[in-house]
Design an enzyme around this catalytic site. Structure first.
Site, PDB file in Angstrom:
ATOM      1  N   ASP A  14      -2.612  -1.988  -3.150  1.00 25.93           N
ATOM      2  CA  ASP A  14      -1.775  -0.863  -3.512  1.00 25.93           C
ATOM      3  C   ASP A  14      -1.132  -0.343  -2.220  1.00 25.93           C
ATOM      4  O   ASP A  14      -1.526  -0.726  -1.115  1.00 25.93           O
ATOM      5  CB  ASP A  14      -2.646   0.214  -4.170  1.00 25.93           C
ATOM      6  CG  ASP A  14      -1.887   1.478  -4.467  1.00 25.93           C
ATOM      7  OD1 ASP A  14      -0.808   1.402  -5.077  1.00 25.93           O
ATOM      8  OD2 ASP A  14      -2.363   2.558  -4.069  1.00 25.93           O
ATOM      9  N   ASP A  16       0.676   3.450  -1.741  1.00 23.76           N
ATOM     10  CA  ASP A  16       0.454   4.880  -1.531  1.00 23.76           C
ATOM     11  C   ASP A  16      -1.012   5.241  -1.755  1.00 23.76           C
ATOM     12  O   ASP A  16      -1.574   4.962  -2.812  1.00 23.76           O
ATOM     13  CB  ASP A  16       1.317   5.700  -2.491  1.00 23.76           C
ATOM     14  CG  ASP A  16       2.799   5.421  -2.317  1.00 23.76           C
ATOM     15  OD1 ASP A  16       3.482   6.246  -1.710  1.00 23.76           O
ATOM     16  OD2 ASP A  16       3.263   4.363  -2.785  1.00 23.76           O
ATOM     17  N   ASP A 177      -6.772   2.708  -4.380  1.00 23.62           N
ATOM     18  CA  ASP A 177      -7.415   4.006  -4.208  1.00 23.62           C
ATOM     19  C   ASP A 177      -7.568   4.787  -5.506  1.00 23.62           C
ATOM     20  O   ASP A 177      -8.146   5.872  -5.503  1.00 23.62           O
ATOM     21  CB  ASP A 177      -6.600   4.863  -3.239  1.00 23.62           C
ATOM     22  CG  ASP A 177      -5.227   5.208  -3.816  1.00 23.62           C
ATOM     23  OD1 ASP A 177      -4.427   4.279  -4.027  1.00 23.62           O
ATOM     24  OD2 ASP A 177      -4.962   6.395  -4.068  1.00 23.62           O
TER      25      ASP A 177
END
Length: 222
Positions: A14, A16, A177
């Site tokens: 990922d 961001d 995240d």
């Protein structure tokens, strides 16, 4: 390398909240967009809880907060276009790499792992951001939230890159995240690695039950 990478042939990341802390720049763009349509400004900490599902949803959440109700389509479109304009003008002014990201990605690349980026951020912003940090050439594929018909938590982007590289899902890892990353990884049959420092809407990442939680990407190279 970490034991979770044993037998793996592809690592997906990922962006961001995993590789970069982009909230400061996203918050500035949201504030400008809401200001352009005469609405209250939310501040950076509120924006931090709204990130993770793509730009359209980010703008919708901001408008819903400002209006205390769901926005109409005309206002949504106007604010979204303003956000894209403001964010596109300065996507790297305040954004920072998380500690250890630069070293870990270079070490994994040198070790021969194909690296791919799978983000819900619009595709047009990926190359400028990765290039700014000198990371673009490390990635074999970059998939944005508007690249394919579906985005995370759909497994489609993950299955797409695995198919493009002719690598079975069982030999792939998804690193992220948020629950969207972990849910997408599980649905695609990838091993899942989570980082607790990013954007997960205030929910502890362990609730998503990833295969592994690490405090830094450097743990993958140890």
């Amino acid at each position: 390398m970490h034991a979770i990478l044993q037998g793996k042939r592809l690592i997906a990341f990922d962006l961001d909240g995993t590789l970069i802390d982009s909230v400061p720049d996203l918050a500035v763009a949201v504030q400008h967009a809401l200001g352009d349509v005469g609405l209250p400004l939310p501040g950076e900490e509120r924006v931090r809880d709204w990130v993770g599902n793509g730009a359209q949803v980010l703008v919708e959440r901001a408008l819903t907060w400002a209006l205390a109700e769901a926005p109409g389509q005309v206002l949504q479109t106007t604010a979204y276009e303003a956000f894209m304009r403001h964010y596109g003008a300065a996507p790297n002014a305040l954004t920072q790499l998380y500690p250890g990201v630069q070293t870990a990605l270079h070490d994994l690349h040198k070790a021969g792992y194909p690296l791919v980026l799978i983000t819900n951020k619009p595709e047009r912003f990926i190359a400028p951001i990765l290039s700014h940090f000198g990371l673009l050439t490390l990635f074999t594929y970059c998939i944005g939230g508007d690249t394919l018909a579906e985005k995370k938590p759909s497994p489609l982007p993950l299955l797409h890159v695995a198919q493009q590289l002719d690598i079975p899902s069982s030999a792939c890892v998804m690193v992220g995240d948020s629950r969207h990353d972990i849910d997408a990884g599980k649905a695609a049959g990838f091993a899942t690695v989570a980082l607790p420092y990013g954007y997960n809407h205030g929910e502890p990442i362990e609730h998503s039950q990833p295969d592994l939680i690490i405090d830094s990407l450097l743990a993958l190279t140890e």
